[in-house]
Design an enzyme around this catalytic site. Sequence first.
Site, PDB file in Angstrom:
ATOM      1  N   ASP A  55       0.830  -1.528  -0.346  1.00  0.00           N
ATOM      2  CA  ASP A  55      -0.164  -0.041  -0.377  1.00  0.00           C
ATOM      3  C   ASP A  55       0.842   1.331  -0.340  1.00  0.00           C
ATOM      4  OD1 ASP A  55      -2.394  -1.548   0.255  1.00  0.00           O
ATOM      5  OD2 ASP A  55      -2.584  -1.217   2.156  1.00  0.00           O
ATOM      6  N   TYR A 113       6.364 -10.082   8.349  1.00  0.00           N
ATOM      7  CA  TYR A 113       5.776  -8.283   7.642  1.00  0.00           C
ATOM      8  C   TYR A 113       6.326  -7.890   9.549  1.00  0.00           C
ATOM      9  CZ  TYR A 113       3.513  -8.455   3.898  1.00  0.00           C
ATOM     10  OH  TYR A 113       2.568  -7.850   2.116  1.00  0.00           O
TER      11      TYR A 113
END
Length: 258
Positions: A55, A113
């Site tokens: 994103d 992540y």
Amino acid sequence: MTEKRNLLLTIRYQGTAYHGFQVQKNAVTVAQTFQDALESVLGKREDIKGCSRTDSGVHANMFCVNVKTDSKIPCDALVRALNVKLPCDIAVQQCREVRQDFHARYDCKGKRYLYQINNSPIKDPFAYRLVYDYRYPIDVEMCNRQCKDFIGTHDFSAFCAANSSVEDHVRTITDCGMVRNKERVTFFVEGDGFLYNMVRIMVGTVLEIAAGIKAPGCIPAIIQGKDRAAAGATAPAWGLYLDEVFYDWKSLDNTSEE
């Protein structure tokens, strides 16, 4: 006709200035910027395949791209040339030649992540847009225990953005937790794949447990309920890092150039 080389390039980038990785109309992205540099070095614009979408504002400690090219430039020379052409917030770490059918996205076995939090009453001006400034106390040991409830194969519909077009919401999480190093709190998660905004919603949920908004032990019920409204708010993008991409490295063949 000589077969094109298939090159796997490992890059890192700070996502602050970019609208994510994927090319978009009327927006500067990492992919577009990388292709511009690649075209400058190779003399033609090649199609690239990225390992993931990120994103706007999200960073990557490791991101993999593959490109097929007629160029004979050695891998080490290509790394040097690209790093001259790329802006200061994108760097190529490594290049290796891989088998012809390798695809950075479809051969990916999983990802790791990190979500970085500055847990201090004072914001960190030197980490602006690189960490999430969160001033309220975090009981990291308690939150780490909550994170373990994400581990396993589940339908993560409750942890997927409402506007996602993906139909299959089942993912397998292999590790998840939270650790502290002084004022820096790090949420980490590994899995075979992630839904749109999934990690940021997981972080938002754990922080709501830390704040007493949600009760400890609520995560299994949220997962089972499959209701996005039951999970926490979506944490800001700028604390999120794609940290590692997993492949079956031995299967990529032995034609790599370091």
